[in-house]
Design a protein around this motif. Structure first.
Motif, PDB file in Angstrom:
ATOM      1  N   ILE B  98     -10.920 -33.541  17.999  1.00 24.92           N
ATOM      2  CA  ILE B  98     -11.503 -32.259  18.410  1.00 24.92           C
ATOM      3  C   ILE B  98     -10.693 -31.106  17.819  1.00 24.92           C
ATOM      4  CG2 ILE B  98     -12.328 -30.877  20.342  1.00 24.92           C
ATOM      5  CD1 ILE B  98     -12.554 -33.308  21.970  1.00 24.92           C
ATOM      6  N   PRO B  99     -11.047 -30.679  16.613  1.00 31.16           N
ATOM      7  CA  PRO B  99     -10.332 -29.568  15.992  1.00 31.16           C
ATOM      8  C   PRO B  99     -10.454 -28.313  16.855  1.00 31.16           C
ATOM      9  CG  PRO B  99     -11.850 -30.609  14.434  1.00 31.16           C
ATOM     10  CD  PRO B  99     -12.167 -31.159  15.788  1.00 31.16           C
ATOM     11  N   GLY B 100      -9.377 -27.582  16.962  1.00 31.17           N
ATOM     12  CA  GLY B 100      -9.428 -26.311  17.687  1.00 31.17           C
ATOM     13  C   GLY B 100      -9.114 -26.412  19.165  1.00 31.17           C
ATOM     14  N   VAL B 101      -8.993 -27.640  19.691  1.00 32.13           N
ATOM     15  CA  VAL B 101      -8.583 -27.796  21.086  1.00 32.13           C
ATOM     16  C   VAL B 101      -7.230 -28.499  21.083  1.00 32.13           C
ATOM     17  CG1 VAL B 101      -9.108 -28.848  23.318  1.00 32.13           C
ATOM     18  CG2 VAL B 101     -10.968 -27.990  21.877  1.00 32.13           C
ATOM     19  N   LEU B 106      -6.134 -29.511  26.534  1.00 33.78           N
ATOM     20  CA  LEU B 106      -7.113 -30.462  27.061  1.00 33.78           C
ATOM     21  C   LEU B 106      -6.530 -31.235  28.244  1.00 33.78           C
ATOM     22  CD1 LEU B 106      -9.727 -32.110  27.066  1.00 33.78           C
ATOM     23  CD2 LEU B 106      -8.608 -33.691  25.499  1.00 33.78           C
ATOM     24  N   LEU B 109      -6.374 -29.003  31.261  1.00 34.59           N
ATOM     25  CA  LEU B 109      -7.715 -28.746  31.790  1.00 34.59           C
ATOM     26  C   LEU B 109      -8.222 -29.963  32.571  1.00 34.59           C
ATOM     27  CD1 LEU B 109      -9.844 -26.533  31.698  1.00 34.59           C
ATOM     28  CD2 LEU B 109     -10.718 -27.506  29.572  1.00 34.59           C
ATOM     29  N   VAL B 150      -6.525 -32.082  19.345  1.00 34.70           N
ATOM     30  CA  VAL B 150      -6.728 -33.427  19.878  1.00 34.70           C
ATOM     31  C   VAL B 150      -7.084 -34.409  18.749  1.00 34.70           C
ATOM     32  CG1 VAL B 150      -8.116 -34.866  21.429  1.00 34.70           C
ATOM     33  CG2 VAL B 150      -7.509 -32.524  22.096  1.00 34.70           C
TER      34      VAL B 150
END
Lengths: 434, 256
Positions: B98-101, B106, B109, B150
């Motif tokens: 998951i690019p950008g997270v 994560l 969250l 991620v």
């Protein structure tokens, strides 16, 4: 004739704008204004038959009769605090008029002049640059702006400026639909460097039309980080044009963002005039509801060994429509040009629409030009993964959408702005997911 | 550790499921109690991976028959995120990038979502950092991986370790490890297994789906199930895995 009612035709809307308040100026500027008005009359508004406008539906804009701004709206710092960038050199304009009491120039020391354009008309530098780049003879909106603008920013960089320079254009809340003209002129001298943020915002609850024109000149070996944020209020209209002339070995890094407005368009035109010029263009449009956001870019590689790297992203939800057109022209003689353009798009709903149009025109051998475009939806595998970690569908979608946007936002070298934009995106997405 | 008196976590009866109109699971029965470690083995296409995805609620699979309950609750009435909040965790065979997270964002969250679900306090970034610094030791992960997106640019082994890190942070009651051993070299396998073992307790359970006996040398199962043709065709103790290793699967198919 003074049309304030809604449901005008395209011609009526244009006529109404031509009735705008005449701004008196002297000498060289008056000549330009007169010429611009004459061209505006000839050009008129573009229709969808115009190739450059065929995806862009301006019919919502044309319904309104926009009135000139005839009084100065007094805002306080509290009114605009949410958009302020701490530590920045700041010029603030309210409805196109310079607001000295909201501006903060105490950090504008050696190496940079940041002032109201109107105060600087006697400056030879201003006279020799103004209007030379913006196409007021070809583009009706630029022509209107050139004739009707009252004030704008003048940024003259002569050294290395560490602090960001924020040009904050605020639309106040007005009873009648207003036409607001914003103007910016940025000149970066050789071996000088700065970060300029053009920021367009609006107080909630007004219908207005921002017509913004910016001219940027990078002299040889100059460097500019140019960030343009369009986060107008939801019922606003925004048409912007920026022309950049890039000198030898200059580096121009731009990020243009379109989040707000009912209908918006931004055209960015860069001419690499000197050899070895380098540019990095990042763009993001994030739209929902019935918003329309159009980004047009054109890069002219007119000298040898130029480099351009471009990434543009569109995210469209609900019934929104995003448009990207990116033209790259490699002119005769621009040998050794190296250009990469990528358009990546995310559709969040079945009714949303994205048009992307990468265009390459190459009149030269010995160049490397790559371009590509993708349109996709939220990745189902990633969505399931996040849900399997306990996140709701909504949360997971928002996280993935934000991540898609973050690739553009996170590259902005102003941390306070990145944070504020991140918040803006999350707020917009709160509205998106319903 | 088998304790017949301990609580039943997962009860699956005659489960049937299909993907794209093709029936894959044709009547699976399985009971998992707290404290137990189960291994589900089988050849490719036997349905073992499908079984793990169906339990986690993967949208590509449709349940067409049978029941599954988790702590007495009908599993199939729950969305994937509700299953996660109830305490089910799936370690993915192919972890998603998951690019950008960022990994830490994560994890925080997800952790806070579960804290809220359990009626506990959420942790702010600083408090969470203390927790995560402890947890990454479980999988011997370099802290620099926390700041990265991620799984983006992670090696196969790093991705699998990252799955176990998520398991460590979320502390599920039932962890389903879908071919967590595939693509791991022996060192990575040892680290992953050590991580899983350190998380085992008498209150939780693990179901490992695997092709090879190798993993079971490190995470010793109480039960080994062999899946074939969408059913569990044989159940035994850990020695069954060794027998499979020695004799292959064919003799079971012939017997079935």
């Amino acid at each position: 004739m003074n049309l304030t009612q809604k449901n005008l035709t395209r011609e009526q809307c244009f006529e109404q704008l031509l009735l705008g308040k005449t701004v008196k100026s002297t000498g060289w500027l008056e000549n330009i204004r007169v010429e611009a008005l004459a061209h505006a009359r000839i050009l008129n508004f573009p229709s969808v038959r115009h190739d450059d406008w065929r995806f862009t539906d301006l019919s919502q804009l044309y319904l309104h009769g926009f009135q000139p701004v005839d009084s100065f709206a007094r805002l306080t710092l509290d009114d605009i605090r949410q958009w302020l960038i701490p530590g920045a050199i700041r010029l603030v304009f309210v409805d196109g008029c310079y607001a000295a009491e909201l501006s903060d120039l105490k950090h504008a020391g050696a190496g940079v002049v940041v002032t109201s354009l109107a105060e600087r008309l006697g400056d030879r530098q201003v006279e020799s640059s103004f209007g030379r780049y913006a196409p007021y003879k070809q583009d009706a909106f630029v022509a209107l702006n050139t004739n009707f603008f009252e004030d704008g920013s003048w940024v003259h960089v002569t050294g290395e400026v560490a602090r960001p320079i924020q040009l904050l254009h605020v639309a106040s809340k007005r009873e009648v639909s207003s036409a607001i003209y914003s103007r910016n002129m940025v000149v970066v001298e050789p071996f000088s460097r700065a970060t300029v943020i053009e920021d367009y915002v609006g107080l909630e609850g007004g219908t207005y039309f921002t017509n913004a024109v910016t001219e940027v000149v990078l002299k040889n070996d100059a460097q500019l980080q140019h960030i343009r944020v369009q986060r107008e209020d939801k019922d606003a209209f925004h048409i912007g044009h920026c022309t950049v002339e890039a000198g030898k070995n200059s580096v121009y890094a731009a990020t243009s963002l379109a989040f707000g407005a009912r209908v918006s368009r931004h055209a960015l035109h860069i001419v690499q005039q000197g050899e070895g010029a380098e540019m990095h263009l990042n763009g993001l449009a994030l739209v929902a509801g019935r918003q329309i956001a159009d980004t047009h870019t054109q890069v002219d590689h007119a000298a040898p060994r130029g480099k351009s790297i471009q990434l543009h992203k569109c995210i469209a939800d609900s019934s929104a429509h995003a448009i990207f057109s990116g033209k790259i022209i490699v002119h005769t003689g621009a040998a050794g040009t190296d250009s990469v353009q990528s358009s990546r798009n995310l559709l969040l709903s079945d009714k949303a629409r994205i048009d992307t149009q990468p265009q390459l025109e190459i009149f030269n051998d010995d160049v490397s030009c790559k371009h590509g475009a993708t349109i996709g939806q939220i990745d189902a595998g990633a969505l399931f993964f996040l849900k399997s970690r306990g996140l709701t569908e909504e949360r997971a979608r928002n996280l993935l959408t934000h991540a898609f946007a973050a690739e553009i936002i996170d590259k902005i070298p102003v941390p306070a702005l990145v944070e504020s934009l991140s918040k803006t995106i999350l707020e917009r997405m709160g509205g998106l997911s319903t | 550790m088998i304790n017949k008196a301990s609580k039943v976590l997962l009860e699956v009866k005659n489960l049937k499921a299909e993907v794209g109109g093709v029936e894959i699971l044709k009547g699976v029965d399985l009971t998992v109690r707290a404290g137990e470690v189960h291994a589900i083995m089988g050849i490719n296409g036997s349905g073992k991976s499908t079984f793990s995805k169906v339990l986690a609620g993967h949208p590509d699979y449709t349940v067409t028959g049978g029941q599954a309950s988790f702590e007495g609750q009908d599993l199939f009435s729950l969305e994937p995120e509700q299953r996660a909040r109830a305490g089910i965790f799936l370690a993915f065979q192919y972890p998603v990038e998951i690019p950008g997270v960022s990994n830490s964002a994560l994890l925080r969250l997800a952790y806070n979502t579960l804290q809220t679900e359990r009626g506990l306090e959420e942790l702010d970034p600083l408090e969470f950092d203390d927790l995560i610094q402890e947890k990454i030791k479980v999988v011997e992960m370099d802290p620099s991986f926390l700041g990265r997106s991620v799984n983006e640019g992670f090696s196969g082994g790093e991705k699998k370790r990252n799955e176990i890190l998520q398991m460590a942070v979320l502390a599920p009651k039932l962890a389903i490890l879908d071919e967590t051993d595939s693509g791991l070299d022996i060192d990575a396998l040892r680290i992953v297994a050590k991580g899983v073992n350190s998380l085992l307790s008498s209150d939780n359970a693990v179901v490992m789906v695997t092709h090879y006996q190798r993993l079971l040398n490190y995470i010793v199962p109480d039960y080994v199930h062999v899946m074939d043709g969408g059913r569990i065709v044989r159940t035994g103790g850990k020695e069954l895995a060794l027998e499979l290793e020695a004799r292959g699967y064919d003799w079971l198919r012939a017997a079935a």
